[in-house]
Design an enzyme around this catalytic site. Structure first.
Site, short mmCIF file in Angstrom:
data_model
loop_
_atom_site.label_atom_id
_atom_site.label_comp_id
_atom_site.label_asym_id
_atom_site.label_seq_id
_atom_site.Cartn_x
_atom_site.Cartn_y
_atom_site.Cartn_z
N TYR A 98 0.83 -1.20 0.00
CA TYR A 98 0.00 0.00 0.00
C TYR A 98 0.86 1.26 0.00
CZ TYR A 98 -4.25 -2.72 0.62
OH TYR A 98 -5.30 -3.58 0.42
N GLU A 140 -7.91 -7.73 5.25
CA GLU A 140 -7.01 -8.74 4.70
C GLU A 140 -6.27 -9.49 5.79
OE1 GLU A 140 -4.83 -6.18 2.09
OE2 GLU A 140 -6.67 -5.75 0.96
#
Length: 393
Positions: A98, A140
């Protein structure tokens, strides 16, 4: 969720940012892949990149998330986040990635919007990004924990079945002989395969058999249409994978799973290769003794193109109250409709929960018809194969 100052800035700049998202995402991917070519080679779908569909999906999800933060400041768009998180988890996405996306996405924003990206604007959109990224990371993390961690496992092909001229089913067992984790009907696995140029491309395939004790089964449609390299994985699997070969599979992911009691009326609608999760759902319903009405709807080019048709009909026949309606564009047999799926004369039981899988135009049409028949929008669930472009419209 979004601070008041950032909310005001995002609201003021959303039209400009939204109008430029197509160009921003194009430059984002170009910059990221130039700096980190391994991401394109071994993580991102090269076919979707060539076709531009991944850029459209990213732009749609960013715009939808920002809009949701403004319109519903006290609620997260959990359904959208769950769908994305399941896909990321199936790919093995890690939290540090990310940061990589952030670096290249914000470089692209600055490049496209120029002086309009003041420190205040940058800070506001930075807050939007990390709200979305941190929410996805949390989901996640939970998914990985539930499945014993991220990673790949070798599975041996024990059977290969030709369903139609363009669809092949593969059945596999763990090559290590270990136990198989349970999955829910409607879920998918990621399949990672080394290709001739050294890339290790990944694709998701719905599990097309009812949950079983020691097998995984998925069906692959060979993709012919679209710009190269569309279809490179499906072509490779069709041409090269045989019984005895070993493939790398992820655990099962996906949030399009049956969430209904034995007395809940259901409608399962599919078109083309979208039949795969529906057949798994029907198998599960047959095995679990579902009592309520089940309406089975499917559309295809012809009976010869209808993959898993025997299972489709056989599982439905095991249910005590099932109605089956098939449509074919050509060669429709007696009892089937000619043309596209049309629910105009299909009775829908009050309280029905619907599950859709197939091309986006098909799902949009079926969803509209179901809502017109009184099905609650919240009770219409769908699965998109490939990038989710529903949000991009």
């Amino acid at each position: 969720m979004l601070s008041d100052q950032s909310a005001a800035t995002v609201r003021a700049t959303l039209p400009a940012v939204g109008a430029s998202l197509g160009e921003i995402t194009e430059r984002f991917y170009a910059g990221m892949f130039a700096a980190r070519p391994a991401l394109l080679r071994d993580l991102f779908n090269r076919g979707n990149q060539a076709a531009g569909t991944q850029r459209q999906a990213l732009a749609g999800s960013v715009a939808a998330f920002a809009t949701h933060l403004l319109d519903h400041p006290d609620r997260r768009p959990d359904a959208m986040l769950s769908r994305i998180a399941h896909k990321h988890a199936s790919l093995g996405v890690t939290p540090d990635q990310y940061g990589i996306v952030h670096e290249h996405l914000f470089a692209a924003i600055a490049e496209v919007l120029g002086d309009a990206v003041t420190p205040e604007v940058a800070a506001a959109w930075d807050e939007v990004y990390w709200l979305m990224a941190n929410a996805l990371t949390a989901v996640e993390k939970r998914l990985y924990e539930e499945r014993g961690g991220a990673g790949w496992r070798p599975w041996e092909v024990v059977e290969r079945v030709t369903e139609t001229e363009d669809v092949v089913t593969f059945r596999l067992r763990p090559a290590d002989g270990g136990p198989v984790r349970e999955f829910s009907a409607g879920q998918y696995v990621s399949v990672r395969v080394p290709l001739a140029d050294g890339a290790r491309q990944i694709r998701q395939y719905s599990l097309s058999g009812a949950p079983g004790p020691d097998l995984r089964q998925f069906s692959v449609k060979r993709v012919h249409e679209g710009p190269a390299p569309d279809g490179e994985m499906s072509t490779h699997l069709h041409a090269h994978v045989r019984v005895g070969d070993v493939l790398e599979l992820s655990e099962a992911y996906g949030d399009l799973v049956l969430d209904a009691g034995a007395d809940t009326p259901l409608l399962l609608a599919s078109a083309g290769i979208g039949v795969t999760p529906v057949v798994a759902m029907l198998g599960h319903l047959a095995d679990s003794g579902h009592r309520a009405p089940v309406t089975v709807v499917h559309g295809d080019r012809s009976p010869a193109h209808h993959a898993l048709r025997t299972d489709h009909e056989a599982y439905a026949a095991k249910l005590p109250d099932a109605t089956v309606r098939f449509w074919y564009e050509r060669d429709a047999p007696a009892g089937a409709g000619t043309g596209y799926v049309d629910l105009a004369d299909v009775p829908v039981t009050p309280g029905t929960r619907a599950y859709l899988c197939g091309p986006l135009p098909f799902m949009r049409t079926v969803r509209s018809q179901l809502i017109a028949k009184g099905v609650a929008p919240a009770d219409v669930h769908y699965e998109v194969f490939g990038p989710d472009l529903w949000l991009a419209k």
